[in-house]
Write a protein that holds these residues in place. Structure first.
Motif, PDB file in Angstrom:
ATOM      1  N   GLU A 134       0.833  -1.203   0.000  1.00  0.00           N
ATOM      2  CA  GLU A 134       0.000   0.000   0.000  1.00  0.00           C
ATOM      3  C   GLU A 134       0.868   1.253   0.000  1.00  0.00           C
ATOM      4  OE1 GLU A 134      -2.890   2.345   3.106  1.00  0.00           O
ATOM      5  OE2 GLU A 134      -2.752   0.161   3.282  1.00  0.00           O
ATOM      6  N   THR A 135       1.906   1.247   0.806  1.00  0.00           N
ATOM      7  CA  THR A 135       2.808   2.394   0.873  1.00  0.00           C
ATOM      8  C   THR A 135       3.504   2.609  -0.459  1.00  0.00           C
ATOM      9  OG1 THR A 135       3.172   1.992   3.219  1.00  0.00           O
ATOM     10  CG2 THR A 135       4.779   3.369   2.108  1.00  0.00           C
ATOM     11  N   MET A 136       3.945   1.529  -1.089  1.00  0.00           N
ATOM     12  CA  MET A 136       4.616   1.649  -2.386  1.00  0.00           C
ATOM     13  C   MET A 136       3.653   2.193  -3.448  1.00  0.00           C
ATOM     14  SD  MET A 136       7.708   0.909  -1.882  1.00  0.00           S
ATOM     15  CE  MET A 136       8.337   0.707  -3.517  1.00  0.00           C
ATOM     16  N   ARG A 137       2.406   1.731  -3.445  1.00  0.00           N
ATOM     17  CA  ARG A 137       1.417   2.249  -4.403  1.00  0.00           C
ATOM     18  C   ARG A 137       1.176   3.742  -4.182  1.00  0.00           C
ATOM     19  NH1 ARG A 137      -1.358  -2.658  -3.359  1.00  0.00           N
ATOM     20  NH2 ARG A 137      -2.618  -1.566  -1.830  1.00  0.00           N
ATOM     21  N   ASP A 138       1.062   4.138  -2.916  1.00  0.00           N
ATOM     22  CA  ASP A 138       0.853   5.555  -2.616  1.00  0.00           C
ATOM     23  C   ASP A 138       2.053   6.396  -3.046  1.00  0.00           C
ATOM     24  OD1 ASP A 138      -1.634   5.041  -1.604  1.00  0.00           O
ATOM     25  OD2 ASP A 138      -1.025   5.140   0.508  1.00  0.00           O
ATOM     26  N   GLN A 139       3.251   5.885  -2.835  1.00  0.00           N
ATOM     27  CA  GLN A 139       4.456   6.609  -3.241  1.00  0.00           C
ATOM     28  C   GLN A 139       4.504   6.773  -4.754  1.00  0.00           C
ATOM     29  OE1 GLN A 139       7.096   8.019  -1.711  1.00  0.00           O
ATOM     30  NE2 GLN A 139       6.251   7.702   0.321  1.00  0.00           N
ATOM     31  N   GLU A 140       4.186   5.708  -5.491  1.00  0.00           N
ATOM     32  CA  GLU A 140       4.220   5.769  -6.951  1.00  0.00           C
ATOM     33  C   GLU A 140       3.145   6.705  -7.488  1.00  0.00           C
ATOM     34  OE1 GLU A 140       3.905   1.724  -8.141  1.00  0.00           O
ATOM     35  OE2 GLU A 140       5.981   1.262  -7.580  1.00  0.00           O
ATOM     36  N   ALA A 141       2.014   6.778  -6.814  1.00  0.00           N
ATOM     37  CA  ALA A 141       0.924   7.641  -7.260  1.00  0.00           C
ATOM     38  C   ALA A 141       1.132   9.086  -6.802  1.00  0.00           C
ATOM     39  CB  ALA A 141      -0.410   7.118  -6.738  1.00  0.00           C
ATOM     40  N   GLY A 142       2.120   9.324  -5.950  1.00  0.00           N
ATOM     41  CA  GLY A 142       2.377  10.680  -5.481  1.00  0.00           C
ATOM     42  C   GLY A 142       1.464  11.114  -4.352  1.00  0.00           C
ATOM     43  N   ARG A 143       0.773  10.169  -3.742  1.00  0.00           N
ATOM     44  CA  ARG A 143      -0.106  10.495  -2.623  1.00  0.00           C
ATOM     45  C   ARG A 143       0.620  10.239  -1.313  1.00  0.00           C
ATOM     46  NH1 ARG A 143      -3.863   6.882  -5.492  1.00  0.00           N
ATOM     47  NH2 ARG A 143      -3.229   5.414  -3.895  1.00  0.00           N
ATOM     48  N   GLY A 144       0.118  10.860  -0.286  1.00  0.00           N
ATOM     49  CA  GLY A 144       0.635  10.601   1.052  1.00  0.00           C
ATOM     50  C   GLY A 144       1.921  11.350   1.334  1.00  0.00           C
ATOM     51  N   PRO A 145       2.402  11.237   2.536  1.00  0.00           N
ATOM     52  CA  PRO A 145       3.631  11.936   2.914  1.00  0.00           C
ATOM     53  C   PRO A 145       4.843  11.322   2.220  1.00  0.00           C
ATOM     54  CG  PRO A 145       2.934  10.492   4.679  1.00  0.00           C
ATOM     55  CD  PRO A 145       1.847  10.470   3.644  1.00  0.00           C
ATOM     56  N   ARG A 146       5.899  12.085   2.165  1.00  0.00           N
ATOM     57  CA  ARG A 146       7.127  11.597   1.529  1.00  0.00           C
ATOM     58  C   ARG A 146       7.760  10.475   2.350  1.00  0.00           C
ATOM     59  NH1 ARG A 146      10.008  15.158  -2.162  1.00  0.00           N
ATOM     60  NH2 ARG A 146      11.824  14.096  -1.309  1.00  0.00           N
ATOM     61  N   VAL A 147       7.652  10.590   3.651  1.00  0.00           N
ATOM     62  CA  VAL A 147       8.192   9.553   4.530  1.00  0.00           C
ATOM     63  C   VAL A 147       7.046   9.039   5.386  1.00  0.00           C
ATOM     64  CG1 VAL A 147       9.781   9.045   6.405  1.00  0.00           C
ATOM     65  CG2 VAL A 147      10.446  10.653   4.604  1.00  0.00           C
TER      66      VAL A 147
END
Length: 84
Positions: free
Chosen positions: A43-56
């Motif tokens: 889930e975290t990886m998907r959010d990172q790839e989509a540009g959602r959520g905090p950077r860390v």
């Protein structure tokens, strides 16, 4: 002071053994925990790839570790106080 060090080493060994033996008695729960960790990572990886959520994003249970550490400190100090 010598007794405290010996007691601490023995307690550390016993806790390490318990932490490594307890999952043998509950194999399904360890599998569930592992699956949840993998799901959270995906889930975290998907959010990172989509540009959602905090950077860390920290998903390490630091609050739980802090509470357990404080509780164990109090318990060890009480045991040391009672044995004096």
């Amino acid at each position: 002071m010598q007794d405290f060090l010996v007691t601490s080493v023995i307690a550390s060994i016993v806790l390490t053994v318990l932490i490594n033996v307890i999952p043998l008695f509950f194999p399904k729960s360890t599998q569930r925990v592992e699956k949840r960790i993998h799901d959270k990572l995906e889930e975290t990886m998907r959010d990172q790839e989509a540009g959602r959520g905090p950077r860390v994003k920290v998903f390490f249970p630091w609050k739980t570790m802090l509470i357990i550490s404080l509780a164990l400190t109090v318990i060890v100090n009480l045991i040391g106080y009672l044995y004096r």
